[in-house]
Design a protein around this motif. Structure first.
Motif, PDB file in Angstrom:
ATOM      1  N   TRP A 133      -1.257  30.177 -13.989  1.00 24.20           N
ATOM      2  CA  TRP A 133      -1.640  28.539 -13.719  1.00 24.20           C
ATOM      3  C   TRP A 133      -1.272  27.506 -14.466  1.00 24.20           C
ATOM      4  N   SER A 134      -0.334  28.090 -15.494  1.00 23.18           N
ATOM      5  CA  SER A 134       0.374  26.883 -16.529  1.00 23.18           C
ATOM      6  C   SER A 134       1.400  26.139 -15.492  1.00 23.18           C
ATOM      7  N   ASP A 135       1.576  25.113 -16.189  1.00 24.21           N
ATOM      8  CA  ASP A 135       2.446  23.862 -15.524  1.00 24.21           C
ATOM      9  C   ASP A 135       3.867  24.140 -15.999  1.00 24.21           C
ATOM     10  N   ILE A 136       4.519  24.766 -15.088  1.00 22.44           N
ATOM     11  CA  ILE A 136       5.968  25.146 -15.207  1.00 22.44           C
ATOM     12  C   ILE A 136       6.939  24.358 -14.525  1.00 22.44           C
ATOM     13  N   LEU A 137       6.436  23.343 -13.925  1.00 26.51           N
ATOM     14  CA  LEU A 137       7.319  22.262 -13.043  1.00 26.51           C
ATOM     15  C   LEU A 137       7.867  21.481 -13.978  1.00 26.51           C
ATOM     16  N   GLN A 138       7.644  21.425 -15.345  1.00 26.24           N
ATOM     17  CA  GLN A 138       8.324  20.672 -16.401  1.00 26.24           C
ATOM     18  C   GLN A 138       9.595  21.135 -16.930  1.00 26.24           C
ATOM     19  N   LEU A 139       9.919  22.349 -16.355  1.00 27.15           N
ATOM     20  CA  LEU A 139      11.359  22.931 -16.545  1.00 27.15           C
ATOM     21  C   LEU A 139      12.226  22.895 -15.327  1.00 27.15           C
ATOM     22  N   VAL A 140      11.666  22.149 -14.359  1.00 25.45           N
ATOM     23  CA  VAL A 140      12.558  22.285 -13.187  1.00 25.45           C
ATOM     24  C   VAL A 140      14.013  21.461 -13.345  1.00 25.45           C
ATOM     25  N   HIS A 141      13.846  20.387 -14.199  1.00 28.21           N
ATOM     26  CA  HIS A 141      14.984  19.747 -14.262  1.00 28.21           C
ATOM     27  C   HIS A 141      16.120  20.665 -15.107  1.00 28.21           C
ATOM     28  N   LYS A 142      15.450  21.521 -15.951  1.00 26.78           N
ATOM     29  CA  LYS A 142      16.197  22.250 -16.922  1.00 26.78           C
ATOM     30  C   LYS A 142      16.647  23.331 -16.269  1.00 26.78           C
ATOM     31  N   ARG A 143      16.023  24.265 -15.568  1.00 24.82           N
ATOM     32  CA  ARG A 143      16.382  25.477 -15.148  1.00 24.82           C
ATOM     33  C   ARG A 143      15.992  25.376 -13.618  1.00 24.82           C
ATOM     34  N   PRO A 144      16.331  24.759 -12.752  1.00 18.79           N
ATOM     35  CA  PRO A 144      15.951  24.447 -11.505  1.00 18.79           C
ATOM     36  C   PRO A 144      16.001  25.907 -10.588  1.00 18.79           C
ATOM     37  N   ALA A 145      17.228  26.658 -10.713  1.00 24.62           N
ATOM     38  CA  ALA A 145      17.260  28.027  -9.777  1.00 24.62           C
ATOM     39  C   ALA A 145      16.037  28.762 -10.032  1.00 24.62           C
ATOM     40  N   PRO A 146      15.927  29.267 -11.340  1.00 23.94           N
ATOM     41  CA  PRO A 146      14.543  30.363 -11.488  1.00 23.94           C
ATOM     42  C   PRO A 146      13.356  29.734 -11.060  1.00 23.94           C
ATOM     43  N   VAL A 147      12.966  28.499 -11.385  1.00 24.98           N
ATOM     44  CA  VAL A 147      11.955  27.943 -11.058  1.00 24.98           C
ATOM     45  C   VAL A 147      11.803  28.030  -9.503  1.00 24.98           C
ATOM     46  N   GLU A 148      12.532  27.504  -8.707  1.00 29.96           N
ATOM     47  CA  GLU A 148      12.485  27.707  -7.342  1.00 29.96           C
ATOM     48  C   GLU A 148      12.453  29.090  -6.804  1.00 29.96           C
ATOM     49  N   PHE A 149      13.200  30.057  -7.426  1.00 32.74           N
ATOM     50  CA  PHE A 149      12.881  31.411  -6.882  1.00 32.74           C
ATOM     51  C   PHE A 149      11.621  31.966  -7.375  1.00 32.74           C
ATOM     52  N   TYR A 150      11.106  31.395  -8.410  1.00 30.17           N
ATOM     53  CA  TYR A 150       9.613  31.880  -8.715  1.00 30.17           C
ATOM     54  C   TYR A 150       8.597  31.344  -7.891  1.00 30.17           C
ATOM     55  N   LEU A 151       8.758  30.120  -7.574  1.00 31.71           N
ATOM     56  CA  LEU A 151       8.000  29.577  -6.567  1.00 31.71           C
ATOM     57  C   LEU A 151       7.916  30.033  -5.021  1.00 31.71           C
ATOM     58  N   SER A 152       9.308  30.273  -4.714  1.00 31.87           N
ATOM     59  CA  SER A 152       9.419  30.716  -3.162  1.00 31.87           C
ATOM     60  C   SER A 152       8.817  32.312  -3.188  1.00 31.87           C
ATOM     61  N   ASN A 153       8.608  33.105  -4.224  1.00 34.42           N
ATOM     62  CA  ASN A 153       8.011  34.267  -4.094  1.00 34.42           C
ATOM     63  C   ASN A 153       6.737  34.481  -4.592  1.00 34.42           C
ATOM     64  N   LEU A 154       6.139  33.639  -5.039  1.00 29.83           N
ATOM     65  CA  LEU A 154       4.821  33.374  -5.475  1.00 29.83           C
ATOM     66  C   LEU A 154       3.674  33.234  -4.428  1.00 29.83           C
ATOM     67  N   LYS A 155       2.757  34.029  -4.044  1.00 30.56           N
ATOM     68  CA  LYS A 155       1.899  34.013  -2.874  1.00 30.56           C
ATOM     69  C   LYS A 155       0.343  33.668  -3.798  1.00 30.56           C
ATOM     70  N   LEU A 156      -0.310  32.670  -3.384  1.00 24.66           N
ATOM     71  CA  LEU A 156      -1.628  32.420  -4.015  1.00 24.66           C
ATOM     72  C   LEU A 156      -2.704  32.884  -3.152  1.00 24.66           C
ATOM     73  N   SER A 157      -3.786  33.334  -3.347  1.00 24.63           N
ATOM     74  CA  SER A 157      -4.947  33.777  -2.821  1.00 24.63           C
ATOM     75  C   SER A 157      -6.098  33.209  -3.287  1.00 24.63           C
TER      76      SER A 157
END
Length: 365
Positions: A38-62
């Motif tokens: 639940w931490s805010d990781i989007l602040q790193l999207v400009h530094k490391r966009p690829a792993p952030v995109e991979f992380y978010l695309s494979n994360l499913k919230l219930s």
């Protein structure tokens, strides 16, 4: 010299598999993000966009009964950010940081009561005057989207699932595997270069040959280690320039293969030779012996060339071919469990040995 990028590339993709510490750190950060999902990781999207995109695309919230999942700012609905899908409504909302559970059971609404399968998920979007017609259309579209959501479970907590792992939990290995696959396809040749029972130094020599990085005269001239007027003739045939392909293919390779009883048309490049080699089919045990033959030939040729260059030792081709045979037989004897033939028997009766071990199912070492 070998390019550093080639060293960092995965073994299956033609490199040496030395891991980039920055990439390893990114994969470990994903584990940290998973633990504190639940931490805010989007602040790193400009530094490391690829792993952030991979992380978010494979994360499913219930959605459960906690306040961790935010209505607008988390991908809890059809893998969408509502703030991106409805930017105008988000900009007008007075509850940008609200969570989903805050709307459960709420019966007071400012303008809109969007009754959904989420147990009356009440989304009051903004507290301002009458909306414009196109804003009402957006509200209705959001309403329809929310109707497709599953029922919110008040009996369970908010949870998440990692879609890249069948078990549903995040692993650093799954992140690293994705990272390697994102760099390019795997190569069949490299699998045979490294996954065999030849000594490590022999495998590395074979990798240098395949990469064209073996320090022959032609390579050293290209690196400007040797002058252009230096003698560059092959020490074996004294007729052509000593390049990787000439040294490993056009001098003695064909004669050495007589031991295996192979008749073929010699490829013009080492990579073509190894590609052809990896496509030959034998029984599992014979195939293990087959994979080390080109490595044994290349290693023996390189050692013989260096002894000739630095010690002045002449090359005896019959002895060199016999040495290759002994090396293959010795490595097979030491690494194939249940290989009851002696080194001498393998060398002198290779065809009989292949026929026997090809019919038997010896345990693989």
């Amino acid at each position: 010299m070998v390019n550093w990028r080639e060293i960092l590339a995965n073994i299956e993709q033609g490199g040496l598999g030395v891991r980039n510490l920055a990439e390893v750190n990114d994969c470990l950060l994903l584990k940290w993000w998973w633990r504190r999902v639940w931490s805010d990781i989007l602040q790193l999207v400009h530094k490391r966009p690829a792993p952030v995109e991979f992380y978010l695309s494979n994360l499913k919230l219930s959605v459960g009964n906690e306040d961790r999942i935010h209505l607008w700012e988390d991908k809890w609905l059809n893998n969408l950010y509502l703030k991106e899908e409805f930017p105008r409504l988000y900009s007008l909302s007075e509850e940008k940081g609200c969570n989903c559970s805050a709307f459960v059971g709420c019966k007071e609404f400012t303008h809109y009561h969007l009754q959904t399968p989420l147990h009356y998920l009440n989304v009051y979007l903004y507290a301002f005057g009458e909306p414009l017609a196109w804003e009402e259309e957006e509200v209705l579209r959001l309403h329809e989207l929310l109707r497709e959501t599953p029922t919110l479970s008040l009996e369970s907590k908010d949870s998440c699932q990692w879609m890249a792992n069948p078990e549903g939990s995040f692993t650093v290995a799954s992140a690293w595997k994705w990272w390697m696959y994102s760099k390019g396809p795997n190569l069949n040749v490299t699998k045979d270069l490294w996954k065999n029972f030849a000594p490590s130094k022999v495998k590395f020599c074979g990798w240098l040959v395949w990469r064209g990085r073996l320090k022959t005269v032609a390579v050293l001239k290209n690196l400007r280690v040797l002058n252009e007027d230096s003698d560059s003739l092959c020490l074996f045939c004294k007729s052509e320039e000593e390049s990787v392909h000439h040294l490993m293919l056009f001098c003695p390779f064909v004669d050495m293969m007589q031991w295996w009883g192979l008749v073929w048309v010699l490829p013009g490049l080492v990579k073509d030779l190894l590609l052809w080699w990896s496509g030959v089919k034998f029984s599992k045990i014979v195939l293990r012996m087959w994979k080390v033959i080109p490595l044994a030939v290349m290693w023996s040729l390189w050692k013989a060339r260096n002894e000739c260059l630095f010690s002045g030792k002449p090359v005896e081709w019959n002895e060199l071919a016999e040495l290759v045979n002994v090396r293959v037989a010795l490595w097979s004897k030491l690494n194939i469990e249940g290989m009851h033939y002696s080194v001498q028997q393998i060398v002198t009766n290779l065809h009989q040995t292949k026929a026997c071990v090809g019919r038997r199912r010896l345990p693989l070492g």
